[in-house]
Design a protein around this motif. Structure first.
Motif, mmCIF file in Angstrom:
data_model
loop_
_atom_site.group_PDB
_atom_site.id
_atom_site.type_symbol
_atom_site.label_atom_id
_atom_site.label_comp_id
_atom_site.label_asym_id
_atom_site.label_seq_id
_atom_site.Cartn_x
_atom_site.Cartn_y
_atom_site.Cartn_z
ATOM 1 N N ASN A 13 0.817 -1.222 0.000
ATOM 2 C CA ASN A 13 0.000 0.000 0.000
ATOM 3 C C ASN A 13 0.851 1.274 0.000
ATOM 4 O OD1 ASN A 13 0.364 -1.201 2.726
ATOM 5 N ND2 ASN A 13 -0.314 0.829 3.317
ATOM 6 N N GLY A 14 0.371 2.222 -0.763
ATOM 7 C CA GLY A 14 0.993 3.542 -0.784
ATOM 8 C C GLY A 14 2.166 3.718 -1.742
ATOM 9 N N GLY B 227 2.128 3.718 -4.949
ATOM 10 C CA GLY B 227 1.753 4.493 -6.136
ATOM 11 C C GLY B 227 1.074 3.675 -7.220
ATOM 12 N N LYS B 228 0.434 2.568 -6.859
ATOM 13 C CA LYS B 228 -0.202 1.698 -7.861
ATOM 14 C C LYS B 228 -1.284 2.422 -8.653
ATOM 15 C CE LYS B 228 -1.521 -1.252 -4.761
ATOM 16 N NZ LYS B 228 -0.809 -0.613 -3.636
ATOM 17 N N THR B 229 -2.218 3.048 -7.932
ATOM 18 C CA THR B 229 -3.378 3.627 -8.612
ATOM 19 C C THR B 229 -2.945 4.798 -9.502
ATOM 20 O OG1 THR B 229 -4.673 2.930 -6.715
ATOM 21 C CG2 THR B 229 -5.737 4.454 -8.239
ATOM 22 N N THR B 230 -2.042 5.623 -8.983
ATOM 23 C CA THR B 230 -1.515 6.731 -9.783
ATOM 24 C C THR B 230 -0.792 6.192 -11.017
ATOM 25 O OG1 THR B 230 -1.103 7.794 -7.652
ATOM 26 C CG2 THR B 230 -0.190 8.872 -9.586
ATOM 27 N N LYS C 100 -1.172 6.885 -15.022
ATOM 28 C CA LYS C 100 -0.040 7.289 -15.865
ATOM 29 C C LYS C 100 0.137 6.346 -17.055
ATOM 30 C CE LYS C 100 2.844 9.148 -12.090
ATOM 31 N NZ LYS C 100 4.037 8.841 -11.281
ATOM 32 N N ARG D 151 -9.461 -1.308 0.368
ATOM 33 C CA ARG D 151 -9.280 0.000 1.009
ATOM 34 C C ARG D 151 -10.466 0.911 0.698
ATOM 35 N NH1 ARG D 151 -7.222 4.951 -0.327
ATOM 36 N NH2 ARG D 151 -6.494 4.339 -2.385
ATOM 37 N N GLN E 48 -11.105 6.706 -6.042
ATOM 38 C CA GLN E 48 -9.853 7.270 -6.565
ATOM 39 C C GLN E 48 -9.625 6.870 -8.030
ATOM 40 O OE1 GLN E 48 -6.409 5.921 -4.379
ATOM 41 N NE2 GLN E 48 -4.998 7.246 -5.511
ATOM 42 N N LYS F 238 8.273 7.416 -7.519
ATOM 43 C CA LYS F 238 8.869 8.411 -6.611
ATOM 44 C C LYS F 238 10.369 8.568 -6.855
ATOM 45 C CE LYS F 238 5.096 7.190 -3.583
ATOM 46 N NZ LYS F 238 4.485 7.059 -2.294
ATOM 47 N N ASP G 269 11.570 10.872 -8.355
ATOM 48 C CA ASP G 269 11.825 12.300 -8.101
ATOM 49 C C ASP G 269 12.143 12.553 -6.630
ATOM 50 O OD1 ASP G 269 9.040 11.365 -8.045
ATOM 51 O OD2 ASP G 269 8.549 13.347 -7.269
ATOM 52 N N GLY H 118 8.459 6.378 -12.311
ATOM 53 C CA GLY H 118 7.500 7.429 -11.968
ATOM 54 C C GLY H 118 8.283 8.617 -11.428
ATOM 55 N N GLY I 174 6.846 11.850 -10.609
ATOM 56 C CA GLY I 174 6.012 12.915 -10.062
ATOM 57 C C GLY I 174 4.596 12.424 -9.906
ATOM 58 N N GLU I 175 3.709 13.338 -9.526
ATOM 59 C CA GLU I 175 2.337 12.927 -9.226
ATOM 60 C C GLU I 175 1.359 13.112 -10.389
ATOM 61 O OE1 GLU I 175 1.150 13.366 -4.920
ATOM 62 O OE2 GLU I 175 2.533 15.057 -5.108
HETATM 63 N N1 LIG Z 1 6.466 12.313 -5.982
HETATM 64 C C1 LIG Z 1 5.813 11.257 -6.463
HETATM 65 N N2 LIG Z 1 4.668 10.863 -5.877
HETATM 66 C C2 LIG Z 1 4.029 9.796 -6.359
HETATM 67 C C3 LIG Z 1 4.539 9.063 -7.479
HETATM 68 N N3 LIG Z 1 3.674 8.044 -7.720
HETATM 69 C C4 LIG Z 1 2.690 8.145 -6.797
HETATM 70 N N4 LIG Z 1 2.890 9.185 -5.973
HETATM 71 C C5 LIG Z 1 2.065 9.623 -4.828
HETATM 72 O O1 LIG Z 1 2.060 8.597 -3.851
HETATM 73 C C6 LIG Z 1 0.830 8.603 -3.139
HETATM 74 C C7 LIG Z 1 0.219 7.211 -3.134
HETATM 75 O O2 LIG Z 1 -0.174 6.899 -4.448
HETATM 76 P P1 LIG Z 1 -1.323 5.848 -4.789
HETATM 77 O O3 LIG Z 1 -1.347 5.726 -6.285
HETATM 78 O O4 LIG Z 1 -2.580 6.167 -4.111
HETATM 79 O O5 LIG Z 1 -0.667 4.538 -4.154
HETATM 80 P P2 LIG Z 1 -1.306 3.079 -4.046
HETATM 81 O O6 LIG Z 1 -0.191 2.096 -4.165
HETATM 82 O O7 LIG Z 1 -2.421 2.915 -5.001
HETATM 83 O O8 LIG Z 1 -1.843 3.099 -2.552
HETATM 84 P P3 LIG Z 1 -2.964 2.132 -1.886
HETATM 85 O O9 LIG Z 1 -4.129 2.115 -2.797
HETATM 86 O O10 LIG Z 1 -3.239 2.772 -0.561
HETATM 87 O O11 LIG Z 1 -2.312 0.785 -1.735
HETATM 88 C C8 LIG Z 1 -0.054 9.653 -3.814
HETATM 89 O O12 LIG Z 1 0.004 10.839 -3.081
HETATM 90 C C9 LIG Z 1 0.614 9.833 -5.187
HETATM 91 O O13 LIG Z 1 0.388 11.109 -5.738
HETATM 92 C C10 LIG Z 1 5.772 9.493 -8.086
HETATM 93 O O14 LIG Z 1 6.303 8.923 -9.042
HETATM 94 N N5 LIG Z 1 6.360 10.592 -7.536
#
Ligand SMILES: Nc1nc2c(ncn2[C@@H]2O[C@H](COP(=O)(O)OP(=O)(O)OP(=O)(O)O)[C@@H](O)[C@H]2O)c(=O)[nH]1
Ligand SMILES: [Mg+2]
Length: 291
Positions: A95-96, A98-101, A105, A128, A134, A242, A244, A267, A269-270
């Motif tokens: 978790n966290g 950046g999968k969904t983002t 992308k 979750r 999201q 991340k 960056d 990745g 950025g956001e």
């Molecule tokens: N700076 C930066 N932030 C990122 C990048 N990829 C994702 N994020 C940030 O990381 C945070 C978590 O991203 P999510 O895509 O929600 O991560 P997830 O893995 O889907 O999280 P869960 O669904 O909780 O398991 C968000 O605030 C994104 O904007 C990246 O390449 N660079």
């Protein structure tokens, strides 16, 4: 691209002789930069042996050998989609990270750069609270169809529905989100293996890729995560997010050296355009420029 690590290595290779101290310093730099002990020792040892075998005397010449060794650690990274058929990318990771983002992308990249039409999301993170909303928001922005059920639904059922409807509609790319957390690790692994079976039964191996998302900032921890997922379902490709946010970046060499899994994208950025295809050759070329 190794940023400060790259600049430090560059500085070291600009020095004078190739004695014991040089190798010790190189070892320290690589370990500090997240390359990991195993890969570091192997890199330094092979460099030392080759320098000796070839009778190399300058650090400048040793650098060329070092770059070649790094290049040979990094499998070619592209994630090619097959035309005229349904491709499935199953996006995994804790978790966290950046999968969904990253799904957003990837949709943007395949739409804009590769011109692929007919992309669909499967909202299979039903664990979750908020995960479905999201991915829905991204889907709206990208004009992508989403297959979803209620929170708490069976993720395998969401993916099954998505596969069936995508095939019926002739869509070309299914991006499946998954939960990074379950009640415990055994549940998570079992769930992922079930999803994997469902997809394997529906699409051929060449059009199905299991993509692990890792957070570059977590360094060596990321490697441990990767091992767990790889053992569970055999990962085909890694996306490092991340990028960056880290000044180290040696994790790229550790992924190559320890796991041998190709990295397809970084990745950076956001925003949905913040995804860069990873190319080992240009990575090594830029290695010491700190970019
Ligand atoms: N700076 C930066 N932030 C990122 C990048 N990829 C994702 N994020 C940030 O990381 C945070 C978590 O991203 P999510 O895509 O929600 O991560 P997830 O893995 O889907 O999280 P869960 O669904 O909780 O398991 C968000 O605030 C994104 O904007 C990246 O390449 N660079
Ligand atoms: Mg998510």
């Amino acid at each position: 691209m190794l940023k400060t690590l790259g600049l430090k290595i560059k500085g070291l290779f600009q020095g004078e002789n190739l004695g014991k101290e040089f190798y010790e310093e190189l070892e320290d730099l690589l370990i500090e930069g997240d390359v990991g002990a195993g890969t570091t020792l192997r890199l330094v040892e092979t460099l030392r042996e080759e320098v000796k075998k070839k009778g190399i005397r300058s650090r400048e010449d040793a650098l060329q050998i070092f770059k070649q060794h790094i290049y040979s650690l990094l499998p070619s990274g592209a994630l090619p989609l097959k035309p005229d058929t349904l491709n499935v990318l199953l996006i995994l990771g804790v978790n966290g990270v950046g999968k969904t983002t990253t799904i957003a992308k990837l949709a943007y990249y395949y739409q804009m750069v590769e011109g692929i039409k007919g992309i669909v999301f499967a909202a299979a993170d039903t664990f979750r609270a908020g995960a479905i909303a999201q991915i829905d928001t991204w889907a709206d922005r990208l004009q992508v169809r989403v297959v979803k059920q209620m929170p708490g639904a069976d993720p395998g059922a969401v993916i099954y529905d998505a596969l069936e409807s995508a095939k019926a509609r002739g869509e070309k790319l299914l991006l499946a989100d998954t939960a990074g957390r379950m009640h415990n690790r055994t549940n998570l692994v079992r769930e992922l293996q079930k999803i994997d079976k469902i997809i394997t039964a529906q699409v051929g191996g060449e059009t199905y890729h299991k993509v692990l998302v890792l957070d570059a900032v977590t360094g060596q921890n990321g490697l441990q995560q990767a091992k767990i997922f790889h053992e569970a379902v055999k990962i085909d490709s890694i996306i490092l997010t991340k990028w960056d946010g880290t000044a180290k970046g040696g994790i790229i060499l550790a992924i190559g050296g320890e796991l041998g899994i190709p990295i397809s994208f970084l990745g950076v950025g956001e925003k949905m355009s913040d995804l860069k295809p990873f190319d080992p050759a240009s990575f090594v070329e830029n290695l010491l420029e700190g970019v």
